[in-house]
Design a protein around this motif. Structure first.
Motif, mmCIF file in Angstrom:
data_model
loop_
_atom_site.group_PDB
_atom_site.id
_atom_site.type_symbol
_atom_site.label_atom_id
_atom_site.label_comp_id
_atom_site.label_asym_id
_atom_site.label_seq_id
_atom_site.Cartn_x
_atom_site.Cartn_y
_atom_site.Cartn_z
ATOM 1 N N ASN A 1 59.350 15.674 -33.345
ATOM 2 C CA ASN A 1 58.013 16.208 -33.086
ATOM 3 C C ASN A 1 57.633 17.159 -34.214
ATOM 4 O O ASN A 1 58.344 18.110 -34.496
ATOM 5 N N LEU A 2 56.499 16.899 -34.826
ATOM 6 C CA LEU A 2 56.062 17.646 -36.003
ATOM 7 C C LEU A 2 55.143 18.806 -35.620
ATOM 8 O O LEU A 2 55.415 19.966 -35.929
ATOM 9 N N ILE A 3 54.036 18.489 -34.948
ATOM 10 C CA ILE A 3 53.042 19.501 -34.587
ATOM 11 C C ILE A 3 52.193 18.969 -33.444
ATOM 12 O O ILE A 3 52.013 17.758 -33.306
ATOM 13 N N TYR A 4 51.715 19.870 -32.613
ATOM 14 C CA TYR A 4 50.856 19.524 -31.481
ATOM 15 C C TYR A 4 49.573 20.351 -31.613
ATOM 16 O O TYR A 4 49.564 21.395 -32.259
ATOM 17 N N PHE A 5 48.505 19.909 -30.939
ATOM 18 C CA PHE A 5 47.325 20.758 -30.792
ATOM 19 C C PHE A 5 46.679 20.478 -29.449
ATOM 20 O O PHE A 5 46.903 19.435 -28.843
ATOM 21 N N ALA A 6 45.897 21.446 -28.966
ATOM 22 C CA ALA A 6 45.269 21.299 -27.653
ATOM 23 C C ALA A 6 44.082 22.240 -27.543
ATOM 24 O O ALA A 6 44.029 23.274 -28.205
ATOM 25 N N ALA A 7 43.145 21.859 -26.671
ATOM 26 C CA ALA A 7 41.991 22.713 -26.396
ATOM 27 C C ALA A 7 42.088 23.230 -24.967
ATOM 28 O O ALA A 7 42.585 22.537 -24.076
ATOM 29 N N PHE A 8 41.611 24.436 -24.781
ATOM 30 C CA PHE A 8 41.606 25.081 -23.478
ATOM 31 C C PHE A 8 40.217 25.672 -23.245
ATOM 32 O O PHE A 8 39.331 25.515 -24.076
ATOM 33 N N ASN A 9 40.030 26.365 -22.136
ATOM 34 C CA ASN A 9 38.711 26.905 -21.800
ATOM 35 C C ASN A 9 38.138 27.811 -22.883
ATOM 36 O O ASN A 9 36.969 27.708 -23.217
ATOM 37 N N ASN A 10 38.950 28.709 -23.417
ATOM 38 C CA ASN A 10 38.442 29.704 -24.356
ATOM 39 C C ASN A 10 39.057 29.645 -25.739
ATOM 40 O O ASN A 10 38.729 30.479 -26.582
ATOM 41 N N HIS A 11 39.976 28.720 -25.952
ATOM 42 C CA HIS A 11 40.646 28.682 -27.256
ATOM 43 C C HIS A 11 41.178 27.292 -27.572
ATOM 44 O O HIS A 11 41.237 26.425 -26.706
ATOM 45 N N SER B 1 44.671 25.734 -29.390
ATOM 46 C CA SER B 1 46.014 26.121 -29.815
ATOM 47 C C SER B 1 46.617 25.041 -30.692
ATOM 48 O O SER B 1 46.339 23.858 -30.527
ATOM 49 N N ILE B 2 47.436 25.490 -31.621
ATOM 50 C CA ILE B 2 48.309 24.561 -32.330
ATOM 51 C C ILE B 2 49.725 25.030 -32.054
ATOM 52 O O ILE B 2 49.981 26.213 -31.821
ATOM 53 N N PHE B 3 50.612 24.072 -32.060
ATOM 54 C CA PHE B 3 52.010 24.333 -31.746
ATOM 55 C C PHE B 3 52.858 23.765 -32.885
ATOM 56 O O PHE B 3 53.345 22.638 -32.802
ATOM 57 N N PRO B 4 53.038 24.527 -33.956
ATOM 58 C CA PRO B 4 53.820 24.011 -35.066
ATOM 59 C C PRO B 4 55.327 24.056 -34.833
ATOM 60 O O PRO B 4 56.081 23.475 -35.597
ATOM 61 N N ARG B 5 55.777 24.734 -33.784
ATOM 62 C CA ARG B 5 57.187 24.804 -33.423
ATOM 63 C C ARG B 5 58.077 25.108 -34.629
ATOM 64 O O ARG B 5 58.964 24.342 -34.970
ATOM 65 N N THR B 6 57.848 26.216 -35.261
ATOM 66 C CA THR B 6 58.614 26.527 -36.454
ATOM 67 C C THR B 6 58.853 28.029 -36.592
ATOM 68 O O THR B 6 58.034 28.838 -36.179
ATOM 69 N N LYS B 7 59.966 28.348 -37.186
ATOM 70 C CA LYS B 7 60.237 29.740 -37.538
ATOM 71 C C LYS B 7 59.525 30.082 -38.842
ATOM 72 O O LYS B 7 59.393 31.232 -39.196
ATOM 73 N N GLY B 8 59.065 29.066 -39.538
ATOM 74 C CA GLY B 8 58.385 29.250 -40.812
ATOM 75 C C GLY B 8 57.054 29.959 -40.700
ATOM 76 O O GLY B 8 56.449 30.296 -41.714
ATOM 77 N N MET B 9 56.582 30.196 -39.473
ATOM 78 C CA MET B 9 55.322 30.926 -39.300
ATOM 79 C C MET B 9 55.437 32.340 -39.838
ATOM 80 O O MET B 9 54.428 32.970 -40.141
ATOM 81 N N ASP B 10 56.656 32.839 -39.982
ATOM 82 C CA ASP B 10 56.860 34.179 -40.528
ATOM 83 C C ASP B 10 56.265 34.312 -41.933
ATOM 84 O O ASP B 10 55.832 35.381 -42.328
ATOM 85 N N ALA B 11 56.224 33.214 -42.668
ATOM 86 C CA ALA B 11 55.669 33.233 -44.016
ATOM 87 C C ALA B 11 54.160 33.478 -44.010
ATOM 88 O O ALA B 11 53.584 33.825 -45.031
ATOM 89 N N PHE B 12 53.542 33.310 -42.846
ATOM 90 C CA PHE B 12 52.098 33.477 -42.718
ATOM 91 C C PHE B 12 51.735 34.687 -41.858
ATOM 92 O O PHE B 12 50.674 34.720 -41.245
ATOM 93 N N LYS B 13 52.614 35.676 -41.807
ATOM 94 C CA LYS B 13 52.408 36.844 -40.938
ATOM 95 C C LYS B 13 51.033 37.484 -41.094
ATOM 96 O O LYS B 13 50.378 37.803 -40.111
ATOM 97 N N LYS B 14 50.580 37.681 -42.329
ATOM 98 C CA LYS B 14 49.288 38.326 -42.562
ATOM 99 C C LYS B 14 48.149 37.472 -42.018
ATOM 100 O O LYS B 14 47.225 37.990 -41.395
ATOM 101 N N GLU B 15 48.201 36.182 -42.270
ATOM 102 C CA GLU B 15 47.133 35.284 -41.823
ATOM 103 C C GLU B 15 47.122 35.118 -40.302
ATOM 104 O O GLU B 15 46.081 34.915 -39.706
ATOM 105 N N ILE B 16 48.285 35.208 -39.696
ATOM 106 C CA ILE B 16 48.430 35.006 -38.255
ATOM 107 C C ILE B 16 48.143 36.283 -37.466
ATOM 108 O O ILE B 16 47.790 36.231 -36.294
#
Length: 150
Positions: A56-66, A68-83
């Motif tokens: 599984n690479l990546i997921y995405f979904a829509a909800f009532n107010n937002h 979401s994407i689900f990249p399932r990765t620890k690599g999100m730390d590299a994007f701390k400022k953007e996130i």
């Protein structure tokens, strides 16, 4: 907001279950992921759009107010400022629908997941149940031993 059908079979039918303004965002996210991972298989898992490439690479979904994407990765730390300005959990990012969606960030995360997936070993297929020997329901007979003569 209209919810996605409970049983969607394709990403197209998933997206079609939302209002036009949300559909526009979902289609854009889909195209960004397809661009980053053209070899990935599109499917529905957990009732949401999923991309599979060496797992599984990546997921995405829509909800009532937002959305979401689900990249399932620890690599999100590299994007701390953007996130930092978004609600984030372990492997999840939420983008409020009343704010601009950061499509460039989504594209970067998808590309990062493709690189991670390429570096990961391909998961081995498990043996099918028919090839696994079944254990007998009967207990094994105890070994008989000869008793000494009287």
């Amino acid at each position: 907001m209209k919810k996605a059908p409970s049983k969607t079979e394709t990403i197209d039918s998933y997206i079609a279950g939302f209002p036009p303004d949300v559909q526009k965002h979902l289609k854009k996210i889909r195209s960004l992921i397809r661009k980053a991972a053209p070899a990935a298989e599109e499917t529905i898992k957990y009732r949401i759009p999923t991309y599979v490439l060496n797992g599984n690479l990546i997921y995405f979904a829509a909800f009532n107010n937002h959305i979401s994407i689900f990249p399932r990765t620890k690599g999100m730390d590299a994007f701390k400022k953007e996130i930092a300005s978004y609600e984030a959990g372990r492997g999840t990012l939420r983008f409020p629908l009343d704010e601009p969606i950061p499509f460039d960030l989504i594209a970067k995360l998808a590309a990062m997941r493709v690189k991670e997936g390429a570096a990961a070993p391909v998961p081995k297929k498990q043996k099918s149940a028919s090839k696994i020997p079944k254990k007998s329901a009967k207990p094994r007979a105890a070994k008989r031993t000869k008793l000494p003569a009287r």
